[in-house]
Design a protein around this motif. Structure first.
Motif, PDB file in Angstrom:
ATOM      1  N   LEU A  98       0.780  -1.017  -0.286  1.00 55.59           N
ATOM      2  CA  LEU A  98      -0.252  -0.085   0.212  1.00 55.59           C
ATOM      3  C   LEU A  98       1.228   1.431  -0.085  1.00 55.59           C
ATOM      4  N   ILE A  99       0.534   2.706  -0.425  1.00 56.37           N
ATOM      5  CA  ILE A  99       1.373   3.456  -0.891  1.00 56.37           C
ATOM      6  C   ILE A  99      -0.296   4.336  -0.223  1.00 56.37           C
ATOM      7  N   LEU A 146       3.860   1.941   2.622  1.00 58.95           N
ATOM      8  CA  LEU A 146       5.181   3.472   2.274  1.00 58.95           C
ATOM      9  C   LEU A 146       4.071   4.609   1.966  1.00 58.95           C
ATOM     10  N   CYS A 147       4.644   5.608   3.494  1.00 59.50           N
ATOM     11  CA  CYS A 147       3.157   6.705   3.126  1.00 59.50           C
ATOM     12  C   CYS A 147       4.296   7.939   3.757  1.00 59.50           C
ATOM     13  N   PHE A 148       4.308   8.710   1.977  1.00 55.46           N
ATOM     14  CA  PHE A 148       4.312  10.084   1.311  1.00 55.46           C
ATOM     15  C   PHE A 148       3.978  10.776   2.386  1.00 55.46           C
ATOM     16  N   ALA A 196       6.039   6.524  -8.713  1.00 49.98           N
ATOM     17  CA  ALA A 196       6.990   5.304  -9.280  1.00 49.98           C
ATOM     18  C   ALA A 196       8.222   5.200  -8.922  1.00 49.98           C
ATOM     19  N   ALA A 197       9.417   6.331  -9.664  1.00 46.46           N
ATOM     20  CA  ALA A 197      11.040   5.667  -9.540  1.00 46.46           C
ATOM     21  C   ALA A 197      11.350   5.211  -8.070  1.00 46.46           C
ATOM     22  N   VAL A 198      10.418   4.590  -7.055  1.00 43.69           N
ATOM     23  CA  VAL A 198      10.321   4.813  -5.832  1.00 43.69           C
ATOM     24  C   VAL A 198      10.130   3.048  -5.996  1.00 43.69           C
ATOM     25  N   LEU A 199       8.749   2.883  -7.057  1.00 39.89           N
ATOM     26  CA  LEU A 199       8.353   1.093  -7.028  1.00 39.89           C
ATOM     27  C   LEU A 199       9.417   0.783  -7.929  1.00 39.89           C
ATOM     28  N   ALA A 200       9.582   1.434  -8.855  1.00 42.78           N
ATOM     29  CA  ALA A 200      10.232   0.824  -9.558  1.00 42.78           C
ATOM     30  C   ALA A 200      11.496   0.089  -9.064  1.00 42.78           C
ATOM     31  N   SER A 214       9.582  -0.231   4.319  1.00 41.46           N
ATOM     32  CA  SER A 214       8.568   0.466   4.600  1.00 41.46           C
ATOM     33  C   SER A 214       8.367   1.315   5.742  1.00 41.46           C
ATOM     34  N   GLY A 215       7.282   1.889   5.567  1.00 40.29           N
ATOM     35  CA  GLY A 215       7.287   2.525   6.468  1.00 40.29           C
ATOM     36  C   GLY A 215       7.071   4.388   5.965  1.00 40.29           C
TER      37      GLY A 215
END
Length: 301
Positions: A98-99, A146-148, A196-200, A214-215
């Motif tokens: 989950l983002i 990930l919580c941004f 998207a860059a983080v997920l890739a 995670s965090g």
């Protein structure tokens, strides 16, 4: 090879609209606007997630009417706190990641240096409190997430400060803008591209896992300014465009927060440090002025 399914909420929002495009190379994106997924309806959330069966849920949707939230606390809490908790429960059931996105409004502005993820939140208004509750739900969920936290989000579409200033500057002789609240204006496209860059980098190569990273992370443009500084910069940028030549634009006058009272108290300082994002993912967003030039150029195009 089967592509992962990504469930995206808030398709019609500033960040959601950009994410639908940024996430497309990473999987099959099922993007839903409010009409198809009402985050105030717990039963519908569960029904949709179980039908879609995503490997990843990305949730930029939120109740963002900061002042209205003061008199509409139940709905703000339902969308910003309860919905993320339910999404996390359903993600855990599916083994999905989950983002989620939060806000600089979780801080009270008492600090004189950029806030770290480890700094203690103390929201001044209902909106900030509801977003903080959503963060807490994710942290307690036990899922890969990930919580941004971001701030002062704007873009070329939707309702936001930049577009409001462009409209009002053509309608009025002067604009009185608060000059004693400081933050970092952040382009919605930069948020989506960084996501998207983080997920890739960390989700796809790990087979859909984010467990090692995670965090909570801060994700904002570099630099800082006041609302007055942001407004003046917007008008300075458009003044140099050929299509704006000859247009009379309002003067921008600085005023204190007390000169523009609103229902929801605001933080005087909400700049977020992006050091953890840089250290973990090697990512940093450019200075807010650089992004603003790009947004204004995109409007011109």
């Amino acid at each position: 090879m089967t592509r992962p399914v990504i469930l995206l909420t808030g398709r019609g929002g500033q960040v959601g609209w950009e994410l639908e495009r940024s996430l497309a190379p990473l999987g099959d994106v099922v993007a839903l606007a409010r009409g198809a997924l009402d985050l105030s309806d717990v039963a519908q959330i569960r029904e949709v997630v179980r039908a879609v069966k995503p490997a990843l849920i990305v949730n930029p949707a939120a109740y963002t009417a900061v002042d209205k939230a003061e008199s509409d606390a139940d709905l703000a809490h339902a969308i910003n706190a309860i919905a993320p908790a339910v999404l996390a429960e359903e993600a855990k059931r599916l083994g999905a990641a989950l983002i989620h996105y939060s806000t600089d409004y979780v801080f009270d502005g008492g600090k004189a240096a950029p806030y770290l993820e480890t700094d203690k939140p103390n929201p001044l208004n209902v909106y900030g409190a509801s977003k903080l509750a959503g963060e807490a739900a994710l942290a307690a969920s036990g899922i890969d997430y990930l919580c941004f936290r971001t701030s002062w989000v704007y873009g070329a579409r939707g309702g936001n400060f930049m577009r409001t200033i462009l409209r009002l500057a053509q309608e009025r002789d002067e604009l009185k803008i608060v000059a004693d609240q400081v933050g970092a204006p952040t382009w919605s496209r930069m948020i989506s591209d960084a996501t998207a860059a983080v997920l890739a980098q960390r989700w796809l190569p790990a087979g859909g896992r984010l467990v090692e990273v995670s965090g909570l992370y801060h994700l904002t443009a570099a630099g800082e300014t006041s609302w007055h500084g942001f407004a003046q910069a917007v008008l300075d940028e458009v003044a140099g465009l050929p299509e704006w030549a000859g247009r009379k634009l309002a003067r921008v006058l600085p005023i204190p927060t007390s000169g523009y009272p609103l229902p929801a108290p605001r933080s005087p300082y909400s700049v977020l440090s992006n050091d953890k994002l840089q250290a973990t993912f090697g990512l940093s967003l450019p200075d807010w002025r650089v992004s603003l030039k790009q947004v204004i150029a995109s409007l011109s195009a």
